[in-house]
Design an enzyme around this catalytic site. Sequence first.
Site: not given
Ligand code: AMP
Length: 283
Positions: A30, A32-33, A36-37, A149, A189
């Site tokens: 989503m 805001a990379l 983790g991403h 996560k 966040r």
């Molecule tokens: P999001 O943009 O929050 O939907 O996350 C996209 C992907 O990145 C999802 O598979 C999350 O689980 C993964 N993700 C987000 N934060 C982390 C993190 N700190 N460590 C590992 N993967 C992450």
Amino acid sequence: MKIFEKIVPLQKEINELKSNNQTIGFVPTMGALHQGHLSLLTCATKACDCNIVSIFVNPTQFNDKRDLTHYPRTITRDLQLLNQHGCDIVFTPTEEEIYPEPDTRMFDFNGLDKVMEGKYRPNHFNGVAQIVSRLFDIIMPDKAYFGKKDYQQYIIIKHMMHKYLPQSDIEIISCPIVREADGLAMSSRNMHLSTEQRQAAPVIYNTLLEARQAKKKASVQEVKKQVIDKINSHPLFHVEYFDIVDGASLQNISQWNQSKNIVGCIAVFAGNIRLIDNIRFNE
Ligand code: AMP
């Protein structure tokens, strides 16, 4: 790095890659990379010939519309980061492109979506399944990467594949949680935390680490109480839930010997910012 907003040219590119026997790794995000991403992208790059990252803030997974409005959007920086980290293709669709008509599909996850996140964010996982299945339809990757996560999300996606897309060859791969140096799980966040909240936020992971130690001499109920009390005693934080569950069924356990795959999942409010984290109890 190629950027596509529209499905048709993206699929033309993908078909060309596939006709050249290129394997495709897919990372849905989503935006805001953060690292983790990017760690998911690195996993995809290592295993596949070509990687695709999508950036789409999916409205159907937000039960709280204020949360959707405030979700961070940093597209220019995201594209820079992806370019620097070896991304081949970025898909940045509009809402109309993804949902030309409202998606009314309802998924049944055998109760996996009724606990923890699902209990406090009704219909959240239905929205996640809508977007992930839609993106899988469009991209048809060989492998798709998800972070631990969002542990419950990863389990539900695996369940969705098994139940709703049994013919699909898409391999669902999970990657470890990436943390800041002080232990806070990286999250889009986190940028909304105040200086004080950010400084104090490592209490969440530190308490989870203590819980893993405490398992040796305390019952499941005692450890649960210890975690909730410790974080709640901090004036800046409030625990929404902390559940100690079997890592496959996501059901609460009452004895440590009940499962060989035990995960502690937590959601904590810092003001109105909601942070989630989890820890495996069996190392
Ligand atoms: P999001 O943009 O929050 O939907 O996350 C996209 C992907 O990145 C999802 O598979 C999350 O689980 C993964 N993700 C987000 N934060 C982390 C993190 N700190 N460590 C590992 N993967 C992450």
